[in-house]
Design a protein around this motif. Structure first.
Motif, mmCIF file in Angstrom:
data_model
loop_
_atom_site.group_PDB
_atom_site.id
_atom_site.type_symbol
_atom_site.label_atom_id
_atom_site.label_comp_id
_atom_site.label_asym_id
_atom_site.label_seq_id
_atom_site.Cartn_x
_atom_site.Cartn_y
_atom_site.Cartn_z
ATOM 1 N N THR A 1 31.606 -25.310 76.035
ATOM 2 C CA THR A 1 31.236 -26.508 75.259
ATOM 3 C C THR A 1 30.841 -27.485 76.243
ATOM 4 O O THR A 1 30.248 -28.449 75.946
ATOM 5 C CB THR A 1 31.779 -26.752 74.004
ATOM 6 O OG1 THR A 1 33.208 -26.735 74.489
ATOM 7 C CG2 THR A 1 31.838 -25.236 73.223
ATOM 8 N N LYS A 2 31.769 -27.803 77.190
ATOM 9 C CA LYS A 2 31.958 -28.857 78.312
ATOM 10 C C LYS A 2 31.997 -28.328 79.482
ATOM 11 O O LYS A 2 32.858 -27.393 79.926
ATOM 12 C CB LYS A 2 33.014 -29.640 77.829
ATOM 13 C CG LYS A 2 33.195 -30.960 78.569
ATOM 14 C CD LYS A 2 34.440 -31.679 78.223
ATOM 15 C CE LYS A 2 35.474 -31.657 79.733
ATOM 16 N NZ LYS A 2 36.396 -31.827 79.462
ATOM 17 N N ILE A 3 31.123 -28.754 80.339
ATOM 18 C CA ILE A 3 31.125 -28.324 81.817
ATOM 19 C C ILE A 3 31.799 -29.319 82.840
ATOM 20 O O ILE A 3 31.572 -30.563 82.484
ATOM 21 C CB ILE A 3 29.828 -28.238 82.360
ATOM 22 C CG1 ILE A 3 28.733 -27.202 81.407
ATOM 23 C CG2 ILE A 3 29.639 -27.691 83.842
ATOM 24 C CD1 ILE A 3 29.574 -25.811 81.379
ATOM 25 N N ASP A 4 32.851 -28.870 83.522
ATOM 26 C CA ASP A 4 33.666 -29.708 84.457
ATOM 27 C C ASP A 4 32.820 -29.799 85.660
ATOM 28 O O ASP A 4 33.024 -31.007 86.398
ATOM 29 C CB ASP A 4 35.039 -29.260 84.422
ATOM 30 C CG ASP A 4 35.735 -29.569 83.188
ATOM 31 O OD1 ASP A 4 35.416 -30.397 82.185
ATOM 32 O OD2 ASP A 4 36.752 -28.969 83.243
ATOM 33 N N LYS B 1 36.170 -23.520 78.444
ATOM 34 C CA LYS B 1 36.259 -21.832 77.844
ATOM 35 C C LYS B 1 36.451 -20.806 78.850
ATOM 36 O O LYS B 1 36.778 -19.889 78.655
ATOM 37 C CB LYS B 1 35.135 -21.611 76.752
ATOM 38 C CG LYS B 1 34.912 -22.537 75.689
ATOM 39 C CD LYS B 1 35.872 -22.342 74.551
ATOM 40 C CE LYS B 1 35.555 -23.324 73.529
ATOM 41 N NZ LYS B 1 36.613 -23.643 72.685
ATOM 42 N N ALA B 2 35.390 -21.170 79.809
ATOM 43 C CA ALA B 2 35.349 -19.944 81.050
ATOM 44 C C ALA B 2 34.878 -20.367 82.252
ATOM 45 O O ALA B 2 34.535 -21.495 82.622
ATOM 46 C CB ALA B 2 34.343 -18.951 80.362
ATOM 47 N N PHE B 3 35.090 -19.460 83.265
ATOM 48 C CA PHE B 3 34.640 -19.541 84.588
ATOM 49 C C PHE B 3 33.358 -18.473 84.512
ATOM 50 O O PHE B 3 33.300 -17.478 84.051
ATOM 51 C CB PHE B 3 35.570 -18.760 85.675
ATOM 52 C CG PHE B 3 35.123 -18.880 87.108
ATOM 53 C CD1 PHE B 3 35.315 -19.893 87.935
ATOM 54 C CD2 PHE B 3 34.266 -17.866 87.515
ATOM 55 C CE1 PHE B 3 34.768 -19.836 89.185
ATOM 56 C CE2 PHE B 3 33.604 -17.703 88.838
ATOM 57 C CZ PHE B 3 34.098 -18.811 89.510
ATOM 58 N N GLU B 4 32.114 -19.342 84.878
ATOM 59 C CA GLU B 4 30.666 -18.797 84.958
ATOM 60 C C GLU B 4 30.094 -18.522 86.223
ATOM 61 O O GLU B 4 30.051 -19.492 86.703
ATOM 62 C CB GLU B 4 30.011 -19.290 83.669
ATOM 63 C CG GLU B 4 30.844 -19.128 82.449
ATOM 64 C CD GLU B 4 29.908 -19.766 81.176
ATOM 65 O OE1 GLU B 4 29.848 -19.413 80.068
ATOM 66 O OE2 GLU B 4 29.383 -20.747 81.476
ATOM 67 N N PHE B 5 29.373 -17.454 86.442
ATOM 68 C CA PHE B 5 28.816 -17.277 87.392
ATOM 69 C C PHE B 5 27.144 -16.812 87.154
ATOM 70 O O PHE B 5 27.266 -15.962 86.304
ATOM 71 C CB PHE B 5 28.981 -16.442 88.564
ATOM 72 C CG PHE B 5 28.029 -16.168 89.661
ATOM 73 C CD1 PHE B 5 27.964 -17.048 90.734
ATOM 74 C CD2 PHE B 5 27.377 -15.121 89.881
ATOM 75 C CE1 PHE B 5 27.290 -16.785 91.793
ATOM 76 C CE2 PHE B 5 26.290 -14.915 90.786
ATOM 77 C CZ PHE B 5 26.404 -15.803 91.882
ATOM 78 N N TYR B 6 26.007 -17.567 87.400
ATOM 79 C CA TYR B 6 24.837 -17.193 87.048
ATOM 80 C C TYR B 6 23.783 -17.035 88.307
ATOM 81 O O TYR B 6 23.806 -17.876 89.101
ATOM 82 C CB TYR B 6 24.235 -18.517 86.010
ATOM 83 C CG TYR B 6 24.901 -18.484 84.789
ATOM 84 C CD1 TYR B 6 24.448 -17.483 83.953
ATOM 85 C CD2 TYR B 6 25.758 -19.670 84.574
ATOM 86 C CE1 TYR B 6 25.213 -17.718 82.566
ATOM 87 C CE2 TYR B 6 26.290 -19.609 83.336
ATOM 88 C CZ TYR B 6 26.157 -18.664 82.407
ATOM 89 O OH TYR B 6 26.727 -18.794 81.170
ATOM 90 N N HIS B 7 23.060 -16.073 88.393
ATOM 91 C CA HIS B 7 22.422 -15.525 89.528
ATOM 92 C C HIS B 7 21.377 -16.699 89.689
ATOM 93 O O HIS B 7 20.690 -16.962 88.424
ATOM 94 C CB HIS B 7 21.679 -14.187 89.299
ATOM 95 C CG HIS B 7 21.254 -13.682 90.705
ATOM 96 N ND1 HIS B 7 19.908 -14.105 90.841
ATOM 97 C CD2 HIS B 7 21.783 -12.811 91.644
ATOM 98 C CE1 HIS B 7 19.612 -13.426 92.221
ATOM 99 N NE2 HIS B 7 20.752 -12.755 92.478
ATOM 100 N N GLN B 8 20.873 -16.940 90.784
ATOM 101 C CA GLN B 8 19.973 -17.979 91.099
ATOM 102 C C GLN B 8 18.429 -17.688 90.438
ATOM 103 O O GLN B 8 17.769 -18.410 89.978
ATOM 104 C CB GLN B 8 19.821 -18.715 92.241
ATOM 105 C CG GLN B 8 19.018 -17.732 93.415
ATOM 106 C CD GLN B 8 19.258 -18.439 94.838
ATOM 107 O OE1 GLN B 8 20.441 -19.098 95.053
ATOM 108 N NE2 GLN B 8 18.344 -18.215 95.605
ATOM 109 N N ARG B 9 18.262 -16.293 90.811
ATOM 110 C CA ARG B 9 16.806 -15.979 90.370
ATOM 111 C C ARG B 9 16.749 -14.895 89.106
ATOM 112 O O ARG B 9 15.924 -15.027 88.240
ATOM 113 C CB ARG B 9 15.958 -15.354 91.538
ATOM 114 C CG ARG B 9 16.003 -16.156 92.436
ATOM 115 C CD ARG B 9 14.917 -15.700 93.479
ATOM 116 N NE ARG B 9 14.742 -16.535 94.559
ATOM 117 C CZ ARG B 9 14.935 -16.149 96.049
ATOM 118 N NH1 ARG B 9 15.105 -15.013 96.240
ATOM 119 N NH2 ARG B 9 14.650 -17.040 96.834
#
Length: 124
Positions: A7-10, A32-40
């Motif tokens: 809900t909040k990004i550090d 809330k979490a550690f997140e990784f999103y692919h660039q494409r």
């Protein structure tokens, strides 16, 4: 589209994951979490809630001057390896949500070799 757990990004930074093949994307650390999103490819993502993380280990070289990669060890889903442009900043952001006792330094090359010889001696 994937919904973020946070809900909040550090911190948001470019990163690389070494799960299977090398994938490039963005690392997001939030409340809330550690997140990784692919660039494409939006279908390739990793979301690890803070309560699911067992411990975090980092490969530290040259007396702490260089951290090439760090691993997040989860309770159920195994180990995820990541790298980023400024890993010290990422690890400091993770330390806000993970106890400092669960942040460890991984063994170096010579430490692994030394352990192998010690085990070999004790097994004889």
């Amino acid at each position: 589209m994937v919904q973020s757990l946070n809900t909040k990004i550090d911190l948001t930074t470019k990163g690389t994951t070494f799960v299977g093949t090398t994938e490039y994307g963005n690392i997001m650390i939030g409340d809330k979490a550690f997140e990784f999103y692919h660039q494409r490819d939006r279908r390739k993502y990793i979301q690890i809630p803070w309560q699911e993380i067992d411990f975090v280990s980092a490969s530290v070289l040259f007396g702490g001057k260089w951290i090439p990669r760090y691993q997040i060890h989860t309770k159920q889903n195994g180990t995820f390896t990541f790298s980023s442009k400024d890993p010290k900043t990422v690890l400091r952001a993770i330390r806000v949500y993970i106890d400092s006792q669960k942040m460890v330094k991984s063994l170096g090359f010579f430490d692994v070799i030394k352990r192998a010889f010690i085990r070999k001696k004790t097994n004889k």
